[in-house]
Design a protein around this motif. Sequence first.
Motif, mmCIF file in Angstrom:
data_model
loop_
_atom_site.group_PDB
_atom_site.id
_atom_site.type_symbol
_atom_site.label_atom_id
_atom_site.label_comp_id
_atom_site.label_asym_id
_atom_site.label_seq_id
_atom_site.Cartn_x
_atom_site.Cartn_y
_atom_site.Cartn_z
ATOM 1 N N PRO A 97 0.790 -1.231 0.000
ATOM 2 C CA PRO A 97 0.000 0.000 0.000
ATOM 3 C C PRO A 97 0.824 1.284 0.000
ATOM 4 O O PRO A 97 0.252 2.370 0.000
ATOM 5 C CB PRO A 97 -0.805 -0.117 1.303
ATOM 6 C CG PRO A 97 0.089 -0.891 2.221
ATOM 7 C CD PRO A 97 0.959 -1.772 1.365
ATOM 8 N N ASN A 98 2.155 1.181 0.052
ATOM 9 C CA ASN A 98 2.963 2.419 0.026
ATOM 10 C C ASN A 98 4.218 2.212 -0.822
ATOM 11 O O ASN A 98 4.631 1.076 -1.073
ATOM 12 C CB ASN A 98 3.323 2.869 1.450
ATOM 13 C CG ASN A 98 4.189 1.846 2.160
ATOM 14 O OD1 ASN A 98 5.327 1.577 1.760
ATOM 15 N ND2 ASN A 98 3.655 1.220 3.206
ATOM 16 N N ARG A 131 6.442 -1.170 -1.555
ATOM 17 C CA ARG A 131 6.226 -1.718 -2.907
ATOM 18 C C ARG A 131 7.531 -1.721 -3.698
ATOM 19 O O ARG A 131 7.852 -2.693 -4.380
ATOM 20 C CB ARG A 131 5.144 -0.925 -3.645
ATOM 21 C CG ARG A 131 4.663 -1.629 -4.919
ATOM 22 C CD ARG A 131 3.346 -1.062 -5.422
ATOM 23 N NE ARG A 131 2.767 -1.886 -6.485
ATOM 24 C CZ ARG A 131 2.942 -1.675 -7.794
ATOM 25 N NH1 ARG A 131 3.655 -0.641 -8.202
ATOM 26 N NH2 ARG A 131 2.410 -2.474 -8.684
ATOM 27 N N TYR A 167 -3.229 -8.889 -4.299
ATOM 28 C CA TYR A 167 -2.377 -8.603 -3.150
ATOM 29 C C TYR A 167 -1.867 -9.940 -2.618
ATOM 30 O O TYR A 167 -2.601 -10.706 -2.004
ATOM 31 C CB TYR A 167 -3.190 -7.851 -2.093
ATOM 32 C CG TYR A 167 -2.355 -7.159 -1.030
ATOM 33 C CD1 TYR A 167 -2.061 -5.799 -1.121
ATOM 34 C CD2 TYR A 167 -1.866 -7.875 0.072
ATOM 35 C CE1 TYR A 167 -1.302 -5.170 -0.145
ATOM 36 C CE2 TYR A 167 -1.110 -7.244 1.051
ATOM 37 C CZ TYR A 167 -0.832 -5.892 0.930
ATOM 38 O OH TYR A 167 -0.083 -5.268 1.903
ATOM 39 N N ASN A 223 4.069 -7.794 4.171
ATOM 40 C CA ASN A 223 2.992 -6.867 3.797
ATOM 41 C C ASN A 223 1.648 -7.267 4.396
ATOM 42 O O ASN A 223 0.613 -6.865 3.908
ATOM 43 C CB ASN A 223 2.865 -6.800 2.263
ATOM 44 C CG ASN A 223 2.416 -8.129 1.675
ATOM 45 O OD1 ASN A 223 2.285 -9.135 2.386
ATOM 46 N ND2 ASN A 223 2.165 -8.145 0.381
ATOM 47 N N GLU A 264 -0.580 -2.432 7.260
ATOM 48 C CA GLU A 264 -0.745 -2.428 5.798
ATOM 49 C C GLU A 264 -2.210 -2.536 5.395
ATOM 50 O O GLU A 264 -2.631 -1.937 4.405
ATOM 51 C CB GLU A 264 0.063 -3.556 5.151
ATOM 52 C CG GLU A 264 1.529 -3.235 4.970
ATOM 53 C CD GLU A 264 2.390 -3.734 6.115
ATOM 54 O OE1 GLU A 264 2.007 -4.752 6.737
ATOM 55 O OE2 GLU A 264 3.428 -3.099 6.407
ATOM 56 N N GLU A 319 -3.601 0.900 5.680
ATOM 57 C CA GLU A 319 -3.120 1.755 4.579
ATOM 58 C C GLU A 319 -3.800 1.413 3.259
ATOM 59 O O GLU A 319 -4.145 2.292 2.473
ATOM 60 C CB GLU A 319 -1.611 1.557 4.399
ATOM 61 C CG GLU A 319 -0.738 2.388 5.309
ATOM 62 C CD GLU A 319 0.724 2.145 4.978
ATOM 63 O OE1 GLU A 319 1.298 2.894 4.164
ATOM 64 O OE2 GLU A 319 1.300 1.171 5.515
ATOM 65 N N LEU A 320 -3.977 0.120 3.042
ATOM 66 C CA LEU A 320 -4.597 -0.339 1.801
ATOM 67 C C LEU A 320 -6.055 0.118 1.736
ATOM 68 O O LEU A 320 -6.528 0.597 0.698
ATOM 69 C CB LEU A 320 -4.512 -1.873 1.721
ATOM 70 C CG LEU A 320 -4.929 -2.503 0.398
ATOM 71 C CD1 LEU A 320 -3.994 -2.086 -0.728
ATOM 72 C CD2 LEU A 320 -4.952 -4.033 0.502
ATOM 73 N N LEU A 374 -6.119 3.743 0.944
ATOM 74 C CA LEU A 374 -5.708 3.998 -0.444
ATOM 75 C C LEU A 374 -6.840 3.734 -1.444
ATOM 76 O O LEU A 374 -7.009 4.455 -2.416
ATOM 77 C CB LEU A 374 -4.502 3.099 -0.773
ATOM 78 C CG LEU A 374 -3.851 3.237 -2.142
ATOM 79 C CD1 LEU A 374 -3.090 4.555 -2.230
ATOM 80 C CD2 LEU A 374 -2.904 2.068 -2.416
ATOM 81 N N LEU A 375 -7.612 2.670 -1.174
ATOM 82 C CA LEU A 375 -8.591 2.226 -2.171
ATOM 83 C C LEU A 375 -10.027 2.606 -1.836
ATOM 84 O O LEU A 375 -10.961 2.271 -2.570
ATOM 85 C CB LEU A 375 -8.495 0.694 -2.332
ATOM 86 C CG LEU A 375 -7.130 0.163 -2.774
ATOM 87 C CD1 LEU A 375 -7.135 -1.359 -2.788
ATOM 88 C CD2 LEU A 375 -6.733 0.694 -4.153
#
Length: 340
Positions: free
Chosen positions: A215-216, A220, A254, A261, A266, A269-270, A273-274
């Motif tokens: 997610p970052n 990544r 994923y 991860n 995470e 964060e994911l 992000l989405l």
Amino acid sequence: MKNIFGYKYEKLENELIKIGEKKFRTRQVYEWIYLHKQYSFDKMTNLSKTSIQKLKNNFTIDFIKINKIEESSDTIKFLFELNDGNLIETVLMKHNYGNSLCVSSQVGCNMGCSFCASGLLKKVRNLDAHEIVQQILLAEDYLNERIDSVVIMGIGEPFDNYDNVLDFIRIINHPYGLAIGARHITISTCGIIPKIKEFIKEDIQVNLAISLHAPNDTLRSSIMKINDVYKINDLVNTLKEYINKTNRRVTIEYVMLRYINDSSKEAAELAKLLKGMNVYINLIPYNEVDSSGYKKSKKEQTLKFYDYLKKAGLNVTIRREFGENIDAACGQLRAKEVEK
Ligand code: SAH
């Protein structure tokens, strides 16, 4: 001379007109090879001797070969040998809703994801469209059943072989070709942004899957080299553009790597992000690759990650595992064979 299986309909039409054939010959040839599975020009009985001779003078019709097959109850793995001796692999998965085939798009791969077996062997060359089409024909022939859906998730980065892969999609999607519906075809990319933008313009209903896996940017980039070139925010913005323009949902892949991860940090964060995007997250149990050192996430951790995303309101599933006992993870069988 080019192989007849490498031509999408309109291209074949042009070629046939160039050699003085009528336009309707295209449909006849397509039906011979894709409907009647007649793989010899000589046996195309509704064509005149002159037409047959012209076909023979201008096209080849030979096949890639089966080098090895590994089979378990729900999976068949094919190792194919190309005419130049290169090896590729293809995996057939028997779902209760039909047969799905995972095809390769390149010999080797240059994307260099640290957890992936395909990247152990660098890209040798792109596959031609006919070499991708024939993976399906030979799998159908071996199984004696129809392939219902196709995922371009085998060895290679399909968007690093864009033109051939798009021709392949047009061929198998064509009503006189294999007539596999666009919604039953999925193309998976590690996120080559310019090609995603090109793909938006194709006007085809094929599913798009993105290998996100982190997610970052820091994380990544540490597992996927491509992230040094195309950053997460740009990637996510491109996906928003795709969703906006095509009105289609994007699959986010994923892969669950233990301690790498898969923590709640995470997951949070994911989710952030989405959030609000028309995506569907597919958590992939990692298929352990001997030399990579990565481990698959513990089951409880995967479930926790799943729950977190679910509670955050995202569409999420955990991918069913296939063929673990037969080296079914992308590129493992080929890597072993080439090593020998
Ligand atoms: N290059 C394309 C398609 C091939 S890889 C892409 O990156 O999407 C298909 C998917 O399998 C990707 O999401 C990839 O990250 C994942 N993958 C690679 N090795 C894996 C492994 N050992 N176990 C589970 N998934 C793996």
